[in-house]
Design a protein around this motif. Sequence first.
Motif: not given
Length: 466
Positions: A104-113, A115-126, A376-383
């Motif tokens: 998730l590089g500079f051109d990605s709207e999903q870029r971010g910290i 430990h913020v992007i893992g959860p908001e993308l649903g990659a972090s799961q129980p 400073v937002p934790g991700s571009q999605q948060v921003k």
Amino acid sequence: MSASTLFEKVWADHVVVPESDDTPAVLYVDLHLVHEVTTPQAFTLLRERGLPVRRPDLTLATMDHSTPTTPVSSFRDLAVVGEGAANQIRQMDQNCRDFGIDLLGFDSEQRGIVHVIGPELGASQPGKTIVCGDSHTSTHGAFGALAFGIGTTEVGHVLATQCLLQRKPKTLAVNLDGQLPAGVSAKDVILAIIGDIGVEGGTGHVIEYRGDAISALDMDARMTICNMSIEAGARAGMIAPDDTTFEYLAGRPRVPQGGNWDAAVGRWRKLASDNGASFDKAIRIDADNLQPMITFGTNPGMVIGINDPVPDDTGDPSFRKALDYMQVTPGKPMTQSAVDVVFVGSCTNGRISDLQQAADVLKGRRVADGVRMLVVPGSQQVKAQAESMGLDRIFAEAGAEWRESGCSMCIGMNGDTAARGQLSVSTSNRNFEGRQGVGARTVLASPATAAASAVRGHVADPRTLS
């Protein structure tokens, strides 16, 4: 079959080879999160040995630590962060291209910290095991995952094998009963816990946070608490998944879909610690008695209630050294300390609810003269979400700087720092000497306390501005 804790269930599901007296267990890794700072040596190791990345499909990369929080449109603009940081970013881009890793590089709207992007993308799961070359990987434990930071050499091991050598930690139950008072946030909770058990209280343990007050928290708040488990010395922190967890994850890009989602939720519901499961240690904290917290020294365990006096050193030279560095006086509250810089952000407090807390305090008010405030937002999605809610306008009208996403002043690797001697009220996770700049002084606080301090010009109780 004996009753098991949440941790024991996840651990048992991932043991490839059990540990012995002579060797650690071989543990399978479900998700490997990588960023630009702790990976260069690992990728060099793979090249030297002619090894591929074992499971690029289970590896997710982003850029966060060294990235500028001022707008950039290409790699040519990276000079703003310094040559060393710019090279890390360029190298990360090339490494991910060479090894087929999703970046998730500079051109990605999903870029971010990370430990913020893992959860908001649903990659972090129980139930997952999640590792990253960053100590605050414990954040993902809020979902009932076993998540912990690893070293650079271990990053190479996971890239090459998708496994890791680990000794099984012990378990510590932190029971938080009652109801949080108005004006008390998750950041205050975890600072109070660290103040209670100390920075070594969780050493050798995985903490499970339990109780009515934990169950009442939303996912952003749970992530804040698990994030700072490492500051209590713990290997990881976990919270059992429940309906709040499932509602947060539902529909996110990387979660199971359709019938697979229903099956996954069925599995996840079984992860909670069994009735009668025993822990190696347990403590109990009354949520009803908690208050906004603030640190006064140079580790997160040096923490007091916002209006309490700074304690005396009782003859401890290291304690005295910390007070001298922070320029605080025993017997006086931190609310008498003038503020130079305020930072709202980080993987601890850079999510949308954190920004909302700060905006609620700032709305209709101004940052005090002489105070610089960075949001400073934790991700571009948060921003994007914050901007759609008008939070960016509240910050700008108050006189704060609204930035691009990234780790920013939490660690200061990208040039976002405080000057020598300046006092920074920060929503990040560490207040060591020089953490936010050479000679800078850091106090840790919640977003509401940080915003109140920006308005007052000194460390302030947010409840006075409610």
